[in-house]
Design a protein around this motif. Structure first.
Motif, mmCIF file in Angstrom:
data_model
loop_
_atom_site.group_PDB
_atom_site.id
_atom_site.type_symbol
_atom_site.label_atom_id
_atom_site.label_comp_id
_atom_site.label_asym_id
_atom_site.label_seq_id
_atom_site.Cartn_x
_atom_site.Cartn_y
_atom_site.Cartn_z
ATOM 1 N N ARG A 222 0.856 -1.203 -0.121
ATOM 2 C CA ARG A 222 -0.087 0.025 -0.005
ATOM 3 C C ARG A 222 0.944 1.200 0.085
ATOM 4 O O ARG A 222 1.192 1.756 1.140
ATOM 5 C CB ARG A 222 -0.807 -0.098 1.204
ATOM 6 N N VAL A 223 1.557 1.269 -0.996
ATOM 7 C CA VAL A 223 2.684 2.177 -1.364
ATOM 8 C C VAL A 223 2.152 3.384 -2.574
ATOM 9 O O VAL A 223 1.832 2.996 -3.390
ATOM 10 C CB VAL A 223 3.904 1.945 -1.647
ATOM 11 N N ALA A 224 1.861 4.916 -2.115
ATOM 12 C CA ALA A 224 1.304 5.703 -2.949
ATOM 13 C C ALA A 224 2.753 6.653 -3.382
ATOM 14 O O ALA A 224 3.353 7.446 -2.356
ATOM 15 C CB ALA A 224 0.536 6.477 -2.433
ATOM 16 N N PRO A 225 3.206 6.795 -4.476
ATOM 17 C CA PRO A 225 4.219 7.783 -4.857
ATOM 18 C C PRO A 225 3.503 8.890 -5.432
ATOM 19 O O PRO A 225 2.741 8.996 -6.119
ATOM 20 C CB PRO A 225 5.194 6.865 -5.976
ATOM 21 N N VAL A 226 4.283 10.183 -4.992
ATOM 22 C CA VAL A 226 4.011 11.373 -5.407
ATOM 23 C C VAL A 226 5.389 12.182 -5.890
ATOM 24 O O VAL A 226 6.176 11.838 -5.178
ATOM 25 C CB VAL A 226 3.211 12.292 -4.392
ATOM 26 N N GLN A 227 5.036 13.009 -6.720
ATOM 27 C CA GLN A 227 6.348 13.546 -7.359
ATOM 28 C C GLN A 227 6.539 15.292 -7.034
ATOM 29 O O GLN A 227 7.431 15.859 -7.202
ATOM 30 C CB GLN A 227 6.209 13.764 -8.796
ATOM 31 N N SER A 228 5.607 15.883 -5.911
ATOM 32 C CA SER A 228 5.982 16.985 -6.036
ATOM 33 C C SER A 228 5.215 17.293 -4.241
ATOM 34 O O SER A 228 4.236 16.607 -4.014
ATOM 35 C CB SER A 228 5.189 17.950 -6.739
ATOM 36 N N LEU A 229 5.601 18.396 -3.895
ATOM 37 C CA LEU A 229 4.980 19.003 -2.672
ATOM 38 C C LEU A 229 3.562 19.446 -2.810
ATOM 39 O O LEU A 229 2.791 19.148 -2.166
ATOM 40 C CB LEU A 229 5.832 20.494 -1.978
ATOM 41 N N ASP A 230 3.199 19.879 -4.047
ATOM 42 C CA ASP A 230 1.572 20.109 -4.417
ATOM 43 C C ASP A 230 0.841 19.038 -4.460
ATOM 44 O O ASP A 230 -0.294 19.030 -4.205
ATOM 45 C CB ASP A 230 1.544 20.555 -5.912
ATOM 46 N N GLU A 231 1.353 17.897 -4.760
ATOM 47 C CA GLU A 231 0.667 16.509 -4.384
ATOM 48 C C GLU A 231 0.637 15.811 -3.136
ATOM 49 O O GLU A 231 -0.245 15.551 -2.639
ATOM 50 C CB GLU A 231 1.202 15.493 -5.536
ATOM 51 N N LEU A 232 1.695 16.152 -2.422
ATOM 52 C CA LEU A 232 2.001 15.788 -0.991
ATOM 53 C C LEU A 232 1.010 16.413 -0.091
ATOM 54 O O LEU A 232 0.300 15.581 0.696
ATOM 55 C CB LEU A 232 3.461 15.840 -0.532
ATOM 56 N N LEU A 233 1.042 17.905 -0.179
ATOM 57 C CA LEU A 233 0.715 18.332 0.843
ATOM 58 C C LEU A 233 -1.153 17.952 1.061
ATOM 59 O O LEU A 233 -1.490 17.821 2.206
ATOM 60 C CB LEU A 233 0.704 19.931 0.657
ATOM 61 N N PRO A 234 -1.858 18.055 -0.105
ATOM 62 C CA PRO A 234 -3.404 17.836 0.242
ATOM 63 C C PRO A 234 -3.426 16.358 0.527
ATOM 64 O O PRO A 234 -4.454 16.097 1.301
ATOM 65 C CB PRO A 234 -3.930 17.915 -1.258
ATOM 66 N N LEU A 235 -2.678 15.191 0.516
ATOM 67 C CA LEU A 235 -2.964 14.104 0.570
ATOM 68 C C LEU A 235 -2.537 13.839 2.238
ATOM 69 O O LEU A 235 -3.154 13.360 2.724
ATOM 70 C CB LEU A 235 -1.828 13.136 -0.115
ATOM 71 N N VAL A 236 -1.614 14.724 2.829
ATOM 72 C CA VAL A 236 -1.315 14.621 4.062
ATOM 73 C C VAL A 236 -2.418 15.480 4.901
ATOM 74 O O VAL A 236 -2.817 15.019 6.016
ATOM 75 C CB VAL A 236 0.220 15.098 4.302
#
Length: 133
Positions: free
Chosen positions: A32-46
């Motif tokens: 259950r690993v989700a990869p993201v490539q930018s802070l713009d993708e990381l911040l909303p997920l967190v």
């Protein structure tokens, strides 16, 4: 045995790095690993995820002075554990039980294994104990 329900997020700008780290987790039984490539993708997920993340791995170079990653991960209730790798800019912060920091460009299998020993605790037993005499 790996807890297959753990939610892991990898943030790195390079596709090859994300894939390599994800494969290390797969070798250890975590899928259950989700990869993201930018802070713009990381911040909303967190920030807006409905379920907390068990582990967030972030390439420290992604912050580039825009975000203090250590404090962001340490103070966020949606993150149970954090790992910042490739952190070259700032001095290493004091050891925290929740967030670890490494200067290594990428975590290797030994690092991931050690990290998961802290993250993946056995689930508590729920059920009936039967005594055999």
């Amino acid at each position: 045995m790996a807890n297959k329900s753990l939610r892991i997020l990898i943030a790195d700008a390079q596709h090859f790095n994300r894939l390599r780290i994800e494969r290390l987790f797969n070798q250890l039984g975590y899928f259950r690993v989700a990869p993201v490539q930018s802070l713009d993708e990381l911040l909303p997920l967190v920030e807006y995820g409905c379920t907390p993340l068990d582990l967030v791995l972030v390439n420290g170079a992604m912050a580039n002075g825009v975000l203090e990653l250590f404090n962001f991960l340490a103070d966020n209730p949606q993150v149970h554990h954090g790992f910042i790798f490739n952190e070259q800019q700032a001095p290493l912060p004091p050891v925290s039980g929740k967030v670890q920091v490494s200067r290594a460009a990428l975590p290797d299998l030994a690092t991931i294994t050690q990290l998961m020993s802290a993250v993946d605790h056995p689930l508590p037993f729920v059920g009936t104990v039967i005594s055999v005499r």
